[in-house]
Every structure is written in structure tokens, then in C-alpha cells.
Design a protein around this motif. Structure first.
Motif, short mmCIF file in Angstrom:
data_model
loop_
_atom_site.label_atom_id
_atom_site.label_comp_id
_atom_site.label_asym_id
_atom_site.label_seq_id
_atom_site.Cartn_x
_atom_site.Cartn_y
_atom_site.Cartn_z
N THR A 252 0.80 -1.22 0.00
CA THR A 252 0.00 0.00 0.00
C THR A 252 0.83 1.26 0.00
O THR A 252 0.29 2.35 -0.26
CB THR A 252 -0.94 0.03 1.23
N SER A 253 2.13 1.17 0.29
CA SER A 253 2.98 2.36 0.33
C SER A 253 3.88 2.46 -0.90
O SER A 253 3.82 3.43 -1.66
CB SER A 253 3.86 2.36 1.60
N LEU A 254 4.69 1.44 -1.11
CA LEU A 254 5.60 1.44 -2.26
C LEU A 254 4.83 1.27 -3.56
O LEU A 254 5.25 1.75 -4.62
CB LEU A 254 6.64 0.33 -2.10
N GLY A 255 3.70 0.61 -3.47
CA GLY A 255 2.91 0.35 -4.67
C GLY A 255 2.46 1.60 -5.39
O GLY A 255 2.31 1.61 -6.62
N THR A 256 2.25 2.71 -4.67
CA THR A 256 1.79 3.94 -5.31
C THR A 256 2.81 4.48 -6.31
O THR A 256 2.45 5.21 -7.23
CB THR A 256 1.51 5.03 -4.26
N TRP A 257 4.07 4.11 -6.15
CA TRP A 257 5.11 4.61 -7.04
C TRP A 257 4.94 4.06 -8.46
O TRP A 257 5.50 4.63 -9.40
CB TRP A 257 6.49 4.20 -6.52
N GLY A 258 4.20 2.99 -8.59
CA GLY A 258 4.02 2.39 -9.91
C GLY A 258 2.59 2.48 -10.42
O GLY A 258 2.29 1.91 -11.48
N LEU A 259 1.70 3.14 -9.71
CA LEU A 259 0.32 3.26 -10.15
C LEU A 259 0.18 4.46 -11.08
O LEU A 259 0.49 5.59 -10.70
CB LEU A 259 -0.62 3.41 -8.96
N PRO A 260 -0.29 4.26 -12.32
CA PRO A 260 -0.35 5.36 -13.29
C PRO A 260 -1.20 6.54 -12.84
O PRO A 260 -0.85 7.69 -13.10
CB PRO A 260 -0.93 4.69 -14.54
N GLN A 261 -2.31 6.28 -12.14
CA GLN A 261 -3.17 7.38 -11.72
C GLN A 261 -2.51 8.24 -10.65
O GLN A 261 -2.89 9.40 -10.44
CB GLN A 261 -4.52 6.86 -11.23
N MET A 262 -1.49 7.70 -9.95
CA MET A 262 -0.76 8.46 -8.94
C MET A 262 0.41 9.20 -9.57
O MET A 262 0.60 10.40 -9.36
CB MET A 262 -0.26 7.52 -7.84
N VAL A 263 1.20 8.49 -10.36
CA VAL A 263 2.41 9.08 -10.95
C VAL A 263 2.07 10.23 -11.88
O VAL A 263 2.81 11.21 -11.96
CB VAL A 263 3.20 7.99 -11.72
N GLN A 264 0.94 10.14 -12.59
CA GLN A 264 0.58 11.20 -13.53
C GLN A 264 0.28 12.52 -12.85
O GLN A 264 0.23 13.56 -13.52
CB GLN A 264 -0.61 10.75 -14.39
N LYS A 265 0.12 12.53 -11.54
CA LYS A 265 -0.04 13.80 -10.84
C LYS A 265 1.23 14.64 -10.95
O LYS A 265 1.18 15.87 -10.96
CB LYS A 265 -0.37 13.54 -9.36
N PHE A 266 2.39 13.97 -11.02
CA PHE A 266 3.64 14.70 -11.16
C PHE A 266 3.82 15.28 -12.55
O PHE A 266 4.58 16.23 -12.74
CB PHE A 266 4.83 13.77 -10.84
#
Length: 554
Positions: A252-266
């Protein structure tokens, strides 16, 4: 009932108004998908946080892991804040923004295409995104509707329809900017609501000391196993199963680094300076929301009636709330869960539909797509994506008890996160930092993650009945964490034993870090400490030099 209806009507009105007001920013593909890459730190940070934490966290994960680990489940929220938010922004924020802008990538699959000069990687990645975001979306409906059934005498499918239609309207109307503004509003509601719910539940159990004492006196059930038999284990720091807790934190923590909907915020954040501000805001948000949710779930053992009659872990938090007998708090929670669900849902449908259209349909299925046609196709696939996820949610909910196709919310999310993060985390992170990553290494990792999680989805239950080890490893949560970590080994090893990537392609991608930019001398020294620079005193430095020298204040 009047209070609940008023809360919901006001909430719905605000969401729709924002969608209509943001129509002007959604007239181009860049504006619709990324907000024109001009989104500030507050909107970006709240968009990141609200996409991260949804009803899956509040209803599913908090209930299941709170029951399993007791108050030690709070470590999951702390891990989400430190690893999933703070470190993600610190390590990925600037590099992601620099390289995606330099390459002109609007989606994660497009990043893989341009970073590795491979159209095949883009197509495969876009299919993975579309397919595995669907079970995640289905789990959002599940978590929301279970709570709303308690508050209103309406069936499950009605709430799914309301949520789906409302989300479609404001996302289709205003695109990314509408979701970002609504995420900010919804994030404020989540912060207030979480604090209010925690206080209410603790007070309903006699205050913190008494509630904690009651939890320490809870004994294990016959189905818990020997790890849970230690007296007071559910009130201990690391709980009955530290290893299992660690795997949940990783997923649930490291996984966000590879989720497209999260990374695209950057991709969409406006400036370099906004990244540090967004990092702080996002971390504080995660501590309150995620930490609060898991802390609340840690007291689930005080409500054993929640699981009576074969009801699942998803019923624990709703049972807590139903026992408060406070209409104002319950109404606030309804809006809280609605906010958490819709913010994540809007991010998922926008990411999935834009990825499928821009990376798969465009130039592959439909050869000539101007800006107007691309927007039309993206909006069309938003409807398709929402429709498919609604069907899956209904099938999952109404399937007979014990049906092998059903799963708890946490399992649905674990399958999605495991496949997406397992496929993308290692290639994306190493692709930003290491020049030796090869196309075969990325493709092998894609196949590995998808095959493992898919096989587990169909035969994991049977394998789990073999022994304790297989039972532990076939949990979608535990297996997802393992797949993510193994991905780094796969990418590194395969890269070392396959043909080196084209030097020109690699040099072009990494040129963004050495690009010369003109900045005030004071900004190079320490932008955040506002070191005063003399007027007209500027110097040329490498883009990545600005990043590192800010910390050194040379």
C-alpha cells in the motif's frame, strides 16, 4: 434523514458546479488529461492524496487489517505517509516532471514508448492499465454502497448508479482540472470527517483509555491461529503478525510509485518549487487520513457482531458507525466516504480512458485523430470504463455467498495494485534513474506481474489450502508486495544480459537532467530559504544540479 439528504444535495451540487466551471480548461487533450501542466501544489497534493485513499481504505482495508493486526494497523497509515507520499514526492516528483515534459509524454504507457523507443511497450502497458484498473474501480462502488445501505433504505445498485453518473458528468465536463478542484474540496471533507469519526467512536467506547483497555482484553477466536493467542496482542505496537503487517505496508505504500493514476499527478504540476510544497501537504494529508483510518479500524475487535451471520470484514467499519446513533456524524461520514470514493474514481476513469485512447486507439485503430476526435474518444471511453466496472461490482456483490468469483474489497484492490505496481514500478523508477534498462527487461517484467497476479486470482484459493506458506503467499496483498520487489531483480538481471539500449535514445531521455537553465544565483543556493540574489546576477546550471544544490546550500 433530512440532515443526510441536505448534506448529499449540497455535495452533489458543488461537484457538478465545479465540473461545469472547468469546461474551459478541457478544450484540448493536454488540458483535459493534465490540466495544461499548470496545476499548483495544493490542488496536486490533494489530488494525489484523495486518489490514494478511498472507500477501499476506509471501509475495506481499515476493517480487515484493523481486525487482523489491532492498533498496530496504524503502521500501515504511517508507511503510506512516509513511503507512499513523502518519499514518492521526494524521489519521483522532480525526475518524473523533468523527463515526461522533455519526452512529451502524457501517460505512463507513452513514457515507456518514448523512454525505450518501443511502440509495443506502449500498447502492452495501456492494456494492463485498462484491464487492471477495473477491479480497483469495482471495489470503490462496493465500499461506498455498503455504508449507504445502512443510512438509506435503498438497494445497492441505486447507489452505484448515482455515484457512476455523477462522476461521469463532472469528469466528462471539466476533465483533469475539474477532478483536481473537486479533489481539493473532497480532501477537506475527508480531513474533517476522519477526525470527527475517530473522536466519536473512541468516546462511544468510554474514551481512549477505556477503549484501549477493552481492546487489550480481547481474546483470539479459534480461527485466528496461534500467533493471536498472546494476551493483549491486539493492543501491542507490532500486533500479532509483524511479517504480514510489513507486506501490507509495502504493497500500500511502495505500490503507489508504480500506479499510473498516482504518478501522472507529477506530470501536471506547474513548477519545480511547487513539488516541495506539494510533498509537505501530501504527507500531512496522508498522516491524518490514512493514519486515522487504520487507527480507527484497529478497534474493530470491539465489534464482533460485525462478522456474525457470515458477514465479511467490509461490515466492520459500517457497524462501528451504525452504533454511534448520531445523525450528524453519520451524515458527515456518508459525505466523507462519498468524497473518498468519487475522488479516486474520477482519477481512475480519467487515467484509464485517456491511456486507452492516446496510447492504443490513436494511430493504431484510428489512424487520423485530431484534437476534437481525441477528446470525443476519451469521453466515450470514460463511459465504457465506468459501465464495465459497475457490472463487475454488481456481479461481485450479488453473487451467491461462497462463490469463488467473489472477494472482499481488500482482495479486489490487492489484485489491481499487485498487477499494476508489479508491472510498472521497477521499469518506471529504474527508467528514470538508470541508463542501462532495456526493452526486453521491461517487457519481461510486464508479463511476469500480469501472469502471476492473474493466475493467483483464479487458483489462489486452491493453492492456499495446501499449507500455511501457500496461504500466506497467495494472499493478493502479500503476493502483490512480492511481485513488486521481485520486479527490481527481473529488470536489473534481464537488462544486464540483453542487448544494450540505443545510446542516442538513452542520451536524449537523460538530457533533461543536464539541460542548462538560467536561474537566480539565490535559487541555486537555496530556493526555499529565499536567499537574496543581486538583481541581474544569474548563472547557468544543469537542471539536475538545481535539484541537488538546493539541499546543499553551497
Amino acid at each position: 434523514m433530512a440532515i443526510k439528504i441536505i448534506f448529499l444535495v449540497v455535495f452533489f451540487a458543488i461537484m457538478l458546479t465545479v465540473g461545469i466551471m472547468c469546461r474551459k480548461s478541457a478544450k484540448s487533450v493536454n488540458g483535459f488529461v493534465l490540466g495544461g501542466r499548470k496545476v499548483g501544489p495544493w490542488l496536486t497534493a490533494f489530488a494525489y492524496g484523495t486518489s490514494y485513499f478511498s472507500a477501499v481504505i476506509f471501509i475495506g482495508y481499515a476493517g480487515q487489517f484493523g481486525w487482523k493486526f489491532g492498533v498496530s494497523a496504524t503502521w500501515i497509515g504511517i508507511g503510506n505517509a512516509i513511503i507512499g507520499s513523502l518519499l514518492a514526492w521526494f524521489l519521483l516528483g522532480r525526475r518524473t516532471r523533468l523527463m515526461t515534459r522533455h519526452l512529451g509524454a502524457s501517460t505512463m504507457p507513452e513514457f515507456f514508448e518514448k523512454r525505450f523507443d518501443s511502440k509495443m511497450l506502449k500498447i502492452v502497458a495501456s492494456l494492463i492499465v485498462f484491464i487492471f484498473l477495473i477491479p480497483y474501480t469495482a471495489s470503490l462502488y462496493n465500499g461506498l454502497s455498503r455504508l449507504f445501505e445502512i443510512a438509506f433504505d435503498l438497494p445497492y445498485w441505486v447507489w452505484i448508479a448515482i455515484m457512476a453518473v455523477l462522476t461521469c458528468v463532472y469528469v466528462i465536463a471539466g476533465g483533469y482540472m475539474a477532478t483536481a478542484v473537486n479533489d481539493f474540496i473532497q480532501g477537506i471533507i475527508m480531513l474533517i470527517g476522519i477526525v470527527a469519526v475517530i473522536v466519536a467512536v473512541i468516546l462511544s467506547n468510554g474514551g481512549f483509555a477505556e477503549a484501549f483497555g477493552s481492546l487489550a482484553g480481547v481474546t483470539a477466536t479459534p480461527t485466528d491461529g496461534p500467533l493471536y493467542e498472546t494476551p493483549g496482542i491486539f493492543a501491542s505496537i507490532f500486533g500479532p503478525d509483524p511479517l504480514g503487517l510489513l507486506f501490507v505496508v509495502i504493497l500500500t505504500s511502495l505500490g503507489t510509485w508504480g500506479l499510473p493514476q498516482m504518478v501522472q499527478k507529477f506530470y501536471s504540476i506547474k513548477s519545480e518549487g511547487d513539488i516541495r510544497k506539494g510533498m509537505i501537504i501530501s504527507t500531512v494529508f496522508a498522516i491524518v487520513v490514512a493514519g486515522g483510518c487504520y487507527f480507527l479500524g484497529g478497534f474493530g475487535r470491539l465489534y464482533p457482531e460485525a462478522l456474525e451471520g457470515g458477514k465479511g470484514f467490509d461490515n466492520i467499519v459500517p457497524t462501528m458507525l451504525a452504533g454511534l446513533n448520531n445523525d450528524f456524524i453519520l451524515s458527515l461520514v456518508l459525505v466523507l466516504v462519498l468524497s473518498a470514493s468519487m475522488s479516486t474514481l474520477s482519477s481512475l476513469v480519467l487515467t484509464s480512458s485517456s491511456t486507452l485512447v492516446l496510447d492504443l486507439v490513436k494511430d493504431n485503430i484510428v489512424k487520423k485523430m485530431d484534437n476534437k476526435k481525441q477528446l470525443l474518444w476519451v469521453r466515450l471511453f470514460i463511459l465504457v470504463f465506468v459501465g464495465i466496472s459497475v457490472v463487475i461490482a454488481l456481479v461481485q456483490y450479488y453473487a451467491p455467498s461462497g462463490n469463488e468469483g467473489t472477494a472482499f474489497i481488500a482482495q479486489l484492490m490487492g489484485i489491481s495494485w499487485g498487477a499494476l505496481a508489479g508491472a510498472f514500478l521497477a521499469p518506471f523508477l529504474l527508467g528514470l534513474c538508470w541508463k542501462k534498462v532495456t526493452k526486453p527487461a521491461v517487457l519481461v517484467n510486464f508479463i511476469f506481474a500480469v501472469v502471476v497476479m492473474t493466475v493467483n486470482m483464479f487458483v489462489g484459493k486452491q493453492l492456499g489450502s495446501v499449507n500455511a506458506f501457500f496461504k500466506f503467499m497467495t494472499s493478493p496483498v502479500n503476493l502483490g508486495a512480492v511481485v513488486m520487489l521481485v520486479g527490481f531483480v527481473i529488470v536489473i538481471v534481464v537488462s544486464l544480459f540483453t542487448k544494450k539500449p540505443d545510446k542516442a535514445v538513452v542520451d536524449n531521455a537523460f538530457a533533461c537532467y543536464s539541460k542548462k537553465v538560467t536561474v537566480a544565483a539565490g535559487a541555486v543556493l537555496s530556493e526555499e530559504e529565499t536567499v537574496e540574489a543581486k538583481e541581474g546576477n544569474t548563472q547557468e546550471v544543469a537542471a539536475d544540479k538545481v535539484i541537488s544544490e538546493e539541499e546543499k546550500a553551497e
